[in-house]
Design a protein around this motif. Structure first.
Motif, mmCIF file in Angstrom:
data_model
loop_
_atom_site.group_PDB
_atom_site.id
_atom_site.type_symbol
_atom_site.label_atom_id
_atom_site.label_comp_id
_atom_site.label_asym_id
_atom_site.label_seq_id
_atom_site.Cartn_x
_atom_site.Cartn_y
_atom_site.Cartn_z
ATOM 1 N N ARG A 1 0.800 -1.221 0.000
ATOM 2 C CA ARG A 1 0.000 0.000 0.000
ATOM 3 C C ARG A 1 0.834 1.273 0.000
ATOM 4 O O ARG A 1 0.328 2.346 -0.251
ATOM 5 C CB ARG A 1 -0.972 -0.004 1.178
ATOM 6 C CG ARG A 1 -0.291 0.031 2.528
ATOM 7 C CD ARG A 1 -1.238 -0.205 3.677
ATOM 8 N NE ARG A 1 -2.243 0.812 3.832
ATOM 9 C CZ ARG A 1 -2.191 1.809 4.704
ATOM 10 N NH1 ARG A 1 -1.168 1.920 5.512
ATOM 11 N NH2 ARG A 1 -3.148 2.681 4.784
ATOM 12 N N CYS A 2 2.136 1.166 0.273
ATOM 13 C CA CYS A 2 2.962 2.369 0.348
ATOM 14 C C CYS A 2 4.315 2.160 -0.330
ATOM 15 O O CYS A 2 4.495 2.533 -1.480
ATOM 16 C CB CYS A 2 3.136 2.795 1.814
ATOM 17 S SG CYS A 2 4.082 4.314 2.007
ATOM 18 N N ARG A 3 5.292 1.574 0.367
ATOM 19 C CA ARG A 3 6.667 1.495 -0.160
ATOM 20 C C ARG A 3 6.781 0.729 -1.469
ATOM 21 O O ARG A 3 7.494 1.151 -2.377
ATOM 22 C CB ARG A 3 7.594 0.887 0.892
ATOM 23 C CG ARG A 3 7.772 1.804 2.090
ATOM 24 C CD ARG A 3 8.373 1.093 3.253
ATOM 25 N NE ARG A 3 7.361 0.220 3.854
ATOM 26 C CZ ARG A 3 7.581 -0.520 4.925
ATOM 27 N NH1 ARG A 3 8.764 -0.531 5.497
ATOM 28 N NH2 ARG A 3 6.625 -1.264 5.429
ATOM 29 N N SER A 4 6.097 -0.386 -1.582
ATOM 30 C CA SER A 4 6.167 -1.147 -2.834
ATOM 31 C C SER A 4 5.453 -0.408 -3.960
ATOM 32 O O SER A 4 5.896 -0.441 -5.113
ATOM 33 C CB SER A 4 5.581 -2.548 -2.646
ATOM 34 O OG SER A 4 4.274 -2.482 -2.099
ATOM 35 N N ILE A 5 4.400 0.292 -3.633
ATOM 36 C CA ILE A 5 3.672 1.103 -4.612
ATOM 37 C C ILE A 5 4.556 2.258 -5.085
ATOM 38 O O ILE A 5 4.651 2.532 -6.286
ATOM 39 C CB ILE A 5 2.351 1.640 -4.014
ATOM 40 C CG1 ILE A 5 1.381 0.487 -3.690
ATOM 41 C CG2 ILE A 5 1.725 2.699 -4.904
ATOM 42 C CD1 ILE A 5 0.762 -0.202 -4.881
ATOM 43 N N LEU A 6 5.204 2.943 -4.141
ATOM 44 C CA LEU A 6 6.123 4.027 -4.499
ATOM 45 C C LEU A 6 7.219 3.495 -5.425
ATOM 46 O O LEU A 6 7.538 4.107 -6.454
ATOM 47 C CB LEU A 6 6.760 4.637 -3.240
ATOM 48 C CG LEU A 6 5.842 5.335 -2.239
ATOM 49 C CD1 LEU A 6 6.630 5.718 -0.973
ATOM 50 C CD2 LEU A 6 5.163 6.547 -2.834
ATOM 51 N N THR B 1 11.367 11.895 1.569
ATOM 52 C CA THR B 1 12.641 11.240 1.872
ATOM 53 C C THR B 1 12.653 9.823 1.304
ATOM 54 O O THR B 1 13.631 9.403 0.663
ATOM 55 C CB THR B 1 12.897 11.225 3.390
ATOM 56 O OG1 THR B 1 13.014 12.583 3.842
ATOM 57 C CG2 THR B 1 14.159 10.458 3.743
ATOM 58 N N THR B 2 11.575 9.099 1.527
ATOM 59 C CA THR B 2 11.487 7.729 1.012
ATOM 60 C C THR B 2 11.487 7.723 -0.515
ATOM 61 O O THR B 2 12.170 6.914 -1.146
ATOM 62 C CB THR B 2 10.245 7.009 1.566
ATOM 63 O OG1 THR B 2 10.346 6.969 2.992
ATOM 64 C CG2 THR B 2 10.121 5.587 1.032
ATOM 65 N N ILE B 3 10.745 8.635 -1.128
ATOM 66 C CA ILE B 3 10.721 8.750 -2.587
ATOM 67 C C ILE B 3 12.126 9.037 -3.111
ATOM 68 O O ILE B 3 12.576 8.421 -4.077
ATOM 69 C CB ILE B 3 9.703 9.816 -3.045
ATOM 70 C CG1 ILE B 3 8.277 9.280 -2.832
ATOM 71 C CG2 ILE B 3 9.932 10.224 -4.504
ATOM 72 C CD1 ILE B 3 7.175 10.321 -3.018
#
Length: 159
Positions: free
Chosen positions: A11-16, A126-128
């Motif tokens: 829902r977040c990191r893998s999607i990004l 930051t993660t992006i």
């Protein structure tokens, strides 16, 4: 090169990671994402900050890794599986992934941050940014001969 990003809830990191790879690699890398226990919806801030950074979010969906294969044996066959959360790294991948090389990125989860809107925004950005840097390295690796790709991917994880 085909890459499958796995995060437990997808829902977040893998999607990004999927969105950034698809756009930045421009066909050099095909990217998909999935999870072992998908939430069924993409985190709204993932969509918001991807869009804010100019990434296409069309077609992003939270899905099970089981949805990537069908009864006829047709499936998305990755050259490498990259887990982006520590929980997913400890899970057993489905049998259809076989001996496909698995790497772990261990990204922090910006969707778990409790804080102000600006703190959440900074966590996502930051993660992006971290994903963008790693994807640039993946693009360089994907341009190499197949025989050199696995070794280069393993070196990427050690870096």
């Amino acid at each position: 090169m085909n890459i499958l990003y796995i995060c437990t809830h997808n829902r977040c990191r893998s999607i990004l990671s999927e969105a950034i790879t698809r756009q930045n690699a421009q066909g050099i890398i095909n990217a998909m994402s999935a999870g072992s226990q998908p939430s069924g919806k993409v985190h709204p801030l993932s969509i918001k900050y991807l869009s804010e950074m100019g990434y296409d979010t069309a077609g992003l969906t939270s899905q099970s890794w089981d949805s990537l294969t069908d009864d006829n044996g047709d499936s998305f066959v990755p050259d490498v599986v990259i887990t982006v959360c520590d929980q997913a790294a400890g899970e057993s991948c489905p049998l259809w992934l076989g001996n496909i090389p698995k790497l772990h990125w261990g990204l922090s989860d910006p969707s778990k941050l409790d804080g102000s809107d600006e703190q959440k925004r900074q966590a996502f950005l930051t993660t992006i940014g971290e994903i963008e840097q790693r994807v640039e390295k993946l693009i360089d690796i994907a341009k190499r001969r197949k025989a050199e790709q696995l070794e280069a991917l393993q070196q990427l994880v050690k870096a």
